[in-house]
Motif scaffolding. Structure first.
Motif, PDB file in Angstrom:
ATOM      1  N   PRO A  90      58.875  21.181  -7.717  1.00  0.00           N
ATOM      2  CA  PRO A  90      60.305  21.367  -7.995  1.00  0.00           C
ATOM      3  C   PRO A  90      61.156  21.313  -6.733  1.00  0.00           C
ATOM      4  O   PRO A  90      62.386  21.319  -6.814  1.00  0.00           O
ATOM      5  CB  PRO A  90      60.356  22.758  -8.618  1.00  0.00           C
ATOM      6  N   VAL A  91      60.508  21.285  -5.567  1.00  0.00           N
ATOM      7  CA  VAL A  91      61.232  21.337  -4.296  1.00  0.00           C
ATOM      8  C   VAL A  91      60.724  20.258  -3.348  1.00  0.00           C
ATOM      9  O   VAL A  91      59.662  19.658  -3.554  1.00  0.00           O
ATOM     10  CB  VAL A  91      61.079  22.718  -3.607  1.00  0.00           C
ATOM     11  N   HIS A  92      61.508  20.049  -2.309  1.00  0.00           N
ATOM     12  CA  HIS A  92      61.132  19.158  -1.214  1.00  0.00           C
ATOM     13  C   HIS A  92      60.511  20.035  -0.134  1.00  0.00           C
ATOM     14  O   HIS A  92      61.140  21.007   0.307  1.00  0.00           O
ATOM     15  CB  HIS A  92      62.382  18.451  -0.686  1.00  0.00           C
ATOM     16  N   ALA A  93      59.299  19.739   0.293  1.00  0.00           N
ATOM     17  CA  ALA A  93      58.595  20.573   1.268  1.00  0.00           C
ATOM     18  C   ALA A  93      58.367  19.796   2.558  1.00  0.00           C
ATOM     19  O   ALA A  93      57.736  18.736   2.550  1.00  0.00           O
ATOM     20  CB  ALA A  93      57.261  21.045   0.701  1.00  0.00           C
ATOM     21  N   VAL A  94      58.888  20.337   3.665  1.00  0.00           N
ATOM     22  CA  VAL A  94      58.783  19.685   4.966  1.00  0.00           C
ATOM     23  C   VAL A  94      58.246  20.691   5.983  1.00  0.00           C
ATOM     24  O   VAL A  94      58.656  21.854   5.998  1.00  0.00           O
ATOM     25  CB  VAL A  94      60.158  19.163   5.434  1.00  0.00           C
ATOM     26  N   VAL A  95      57.328  20.237   6.829  1.00  0.00           N
ATOM     27  CA  VAL A  95      56.778  21.098   7.876  1.00  0.00           C
ATOM     28  C   VAL A  95      57.875  21.426   8.882  1.00  0.00           C
ATOM     29  O   VAL A  95      58.534  20.536   9.416  1.00  0.00           O
ATOM     30  CB  VAL A  95      55.603  20.410   8.596  1.00  0.00           C
ATOM     31  N   GLN A  96      58.068  22.707   9.122  1.00  0.00           N
ATOM     32  CA  GLN A  96      59.068  23.137  10.096  1.00  0.00           C
ATOM     33  C   GLN A  96      58.418  23.632  11.371  1.00  0.00           C
ATOM     34  O   GLN A  96      58.967  23.464  12.455  1.00  0.00           O
ATOM     35  CB  GLN A  96      59.952  24.223   9.499  1.00  0.00           C
ATOM     36  N   GLY A  97      57.251  24.262  11.247  1.00  0.00           N
ATOM     37  CA  GLY A  97      56.531  24.757  12.413  1.00  0.00           C
ATOM     38  C   GLY A  97      55.141  24.166  12.481  1.00  0.00           C
ATOM     39  O   GLY A  97      54.392  24.203  11.504  1.00  0.00           O
ATOM     40  N   ALA A  98      54.795  23.591  13.621  1.00  0.00           N
ATOM     41  CA  ALA A  98      53.499  22.936  13.783  1.00  0.00           C
ATOM     42  C   ALA A  98      52.364  23.954  13.761  1.00  0.00           C
ATOM     43  O   ALA A  98      52.546  25.132  14.059  1.00  0.00           O
ATOM     44  CB  ALA A  98      53.469  22.165  15.090  1.00  0.00           C
ATOM     45  N   GLY A  99      51.187  23.467  13.391  1.00  0.00           N
ATOM     46  CA  GLY A  99      50.006  24.322  13.425  1.00  0.00           C
ATOM     47  C   GLY A  99      49.029  23.974  12.329  1.00  0.00           C
ATOM     48  O   GLY A  99      49.207  22.991  11.591  1.00  0.00           O
ATOM     49  N   LEU A 100      48.005  24.780  12.212  1.00  0.00           N
ATOM     50  CA  LEU A 100      46.931  24.517  11.276  1.00  0.00           C
ATOM     51  C   LEU A 100      47.208  25.076   9.886  1.00  0.00           C
ATOM     52  O   LEU A 100      47.989  26.006   9.709  1.00  0.00           O
ATOM     53  CB  LEU A 100      45.625  25.119  11.800  1.00  0.00           C
ATOM     54  N   ALA A 101      46.566  24.462   8.919  1.00  0.00           N
ATOM     55  CA  ALA A 101      46.619  24.927   7.531  1.00  0.00           C
ATOM     56  C   ALA A 101      45.342  24.485   6.834  1.00  0.00           C
ATOM     57  O   ALA A 101      44.728  23.477   7.206  1.00  0.00           O
ATOM     58  CB  ALA A 101      47.835  24.356   6.807  1.00  0.00           C
ATOM     59  N   TRP A 102      44.944  25.234   5.825  1.00  0.00           N
ATOM     60  CA  TRP A 102      43.865  24.803   4.950  1.00  0.00           C
ATOM     61  C   TRP A 102      44.459  23.928   3.851  1.00  0.00           C
ATOM     62  O   TRP A 102      45.442  24.312   3.218  1.00  0.00           O
ATOM     63  CB  TRP A 102      43.146  25.999   4.337  1.00  0.00           C
ATOM     64  N   ARG A 103      43.859  22.749   3.645  1.00  0.00           N
ATOM     65  CA  ARG A 103      44.344  21.827   2.616  1.00  0.00           C
ATOM     66  C   ARG A 103      43.247  21.582   1.583  1.00  0.00           C
ATOM     67  O   ARG A 103      42.080  21.420   1.933  1.00  0.00           O
ATOM     68  CB  ARG A 103      44.760  20.489   3.235  1.00  0.00           C
ATOM     69  N   MET A 104      43.666  21.553   0.323  1.00  0.00           N
ATOM     70  CA  MET A 104      42.725  21.382  -0.788  1.00  0.00           C
ATOM     71  C   MET A 104      43.350  20.432  -1.802  1.00  0.00           C
ATOM     72  O   MET A 104      44.556  20.508  -2.077  1.00  0.00           O
ATOM     73  CB  MET A 104      42.455  22.744  -1.433  1.00  0.00           C
ATOM     74  N   SER A 105      42.567  19.529  -2.361  1.00  0.00           N
ATOM     75  CA  SER A 105      43.113  18.604  -3.350  1.00  0.00           C
ATOM     76  C   SER A 105      43.536  19.370  -4.600  1.00  0.00           C
ATOM     77  O   SER A 105      42.977  20.417  -4.933  1.00  0.00           O
ATOM     78  CB  SER A 105      42.085  17.536  -3.714  1.00  0.00           C
ATOM     79  N   ALA A 106      44.529  18.838  -5.288  1.00  0.00           N
ATOM     80  CA  ALA A 106      45.028  19.491  -6.499  1.00  0.00           C
ATOM     81  C   ALA A 106      43.923  19.597  -7.548  1.00  0.00           C
ATOM     82  O   ALA A 106      43.828  20.609  -8.262  1.00  0.00           O
ATOM     83  CB  ALA A 106      46.212  18.711  -7.058  1.00  0.00           C
ATOM     84  N   ALA A 107      43.085  18.575  -7.654  1.00  0.00           N
ATOM     85  CA  ALA A 107      42.008  18.583  -8.646  1.00  0.00           C
ATOM     86  C   ALA A 107      41.013  19.708  -8.356  1.00  0.00           C
ATOM     87  O   ALA A 107      40.612  20.456  -9.260  1.00  0.00           O
ATOM     88  CB  ALA A 107      41.295  17.243  -8.662  1.00  0.00           C
ATOM     89  N   ARG A 108      40.613  19.857  -7.102  1.00  0.00           N
ATOM     90  CA  ARG A 108      39.685  20.933  -6.743  1.00  0.00           C
ATOM     91  C   ARG A 108      40.329  22.306  -6.930  1.00  0.00           C
ATOM     92  O   ARG A 108      39.670  23.257  -7.348  1.00  0.00           O
ATOM     93  CB  ARG A 108      39.223  20.762  -5.299  1.00  0.00           C
ATOM     94  N   PHE A 109      41.612  22.386  -6.619  1.00  0.00           N
ATOM     95  CA  PHE A 109      42.315  23.652  -6.775  1.00  0.00           C
ATOM     96  C   PHE A 109      42.359  24.077  -8.242  1.00  0.00           C
ATOM     97  O   PHE A 109      42.151  25.247  -8.569  1.00  0.00           O
ATOM     98  CB  PHE A 109      43.729  23.523  -6.209  1.00  0.00           C
TER      99      PHE A 109
END
Length: 233
Positions: A90-109
């Motif tokens: 429902p929103v536009h999401a943009v990285v504002q602060g650099a750094g690490l994140a855990w990422r997971m595919s929508a299907a696995r989630f």
């Protein structure tokens, strides 16, 4: 990629075994400022659990520029609509602060949600927090003056950046708060004259955190209280 010293608070709340199984299905990625992670009305391909990074969520207005409605750091996640069975952002999401994140595919989630009761419960609580904060943000934008809102935003950013110093331009501040640049200049100058912050060419450092909290509107503490109460902290 090396593990970050920071963690994600939602994942920290999971039982150890559940957390290990979930992280085994994630990849640790470096997020870059300005990177678009989701677009309004488009499918959600990945969920993100920030650890060092933080993400701006904005609503797009047909008659004007976008307005930031929330910041997501290591207290939360990006991709919450999937918890409700909705596959579009429902929103536009943009990285504002650099750094690490855990990422997971929508299907696995989706599969993890179906199999893990603790994960579902924790994310249901987080959805409540997010909805409460969105309502608080709407009221803040309508009723509080720019200087209070800027102080609140700087505190929120410092919490998510894990630092009292960060880089932010007038343009991005104006976008985040939905005001003209001249309003940002006036508010930032006032906070600097009160020796609460130091602001030079986009480099901001918080000099007096207690004073900045006093200068902020009550929404900053209200958001923190809502999170701590709902998440049982």
């Amino acid at each position: 990629m090396k593990r970050t010293e920071h963690t994600n608070r939602l994942l920290d709340d999971l039982p150890h075994g559940d957390r290990v199984r979930l992280l085994a299905q994630c990849e640790n990625v470096e997020l870059i400022p300005g990177e678009t992670l989701a677009k309004s009305g488009e499918p959600i391909d990945f969920v993100y659990f920030p650890t060092e990074s933080f993400i701006s969520l904005a609503t797009e207005m047909n008659e004007g520029p976008s307005l930031e409605v929330a910041l997501v750091g290591n207290e939360g996640m990006l991709g919450a609509p999937l918890v409700l069975g909705i596959g579009e952002s429902p929103v536009h999401a943009v990285v504002q602060g650099a750094g690490l994140a855990w990422r997971m595919s929508a299907a696995r989630f989706r599969r993890a949600l179906a199999e893990d009761c603790a994960l579902r419960r924790g994310l249901h609580l987080y959805l409540y927090v997010l909805m409460s904060q969105l309502g608080q943000s709407a009221g803040c934008t309508r009723f509080h003056v720019v200087e209070q809102r800027l102080a609140r935003w700087l505190l929120m950013t410092a919490d998510r950046a894990h630092s009292k110093a960060f880089h932010i331009t007038h343009e991005l501040l104006a976008y985040s708060l939905g005001v003209r640049r001249v309003g940002i200049t006036k508010a930032a100058t006032s906070l600097q004259n009160r020796k609460l912050i130091r602001y030079t060419r986009g480099d901001i450092s918080i000099r007096d955190r207690g004073g900045l909290e006093a200068a902020s509107c009550s929404c900053y503490q209200a958001d923190k209280d809502t999170y701590d109460h709902a998440m049982g902290r």
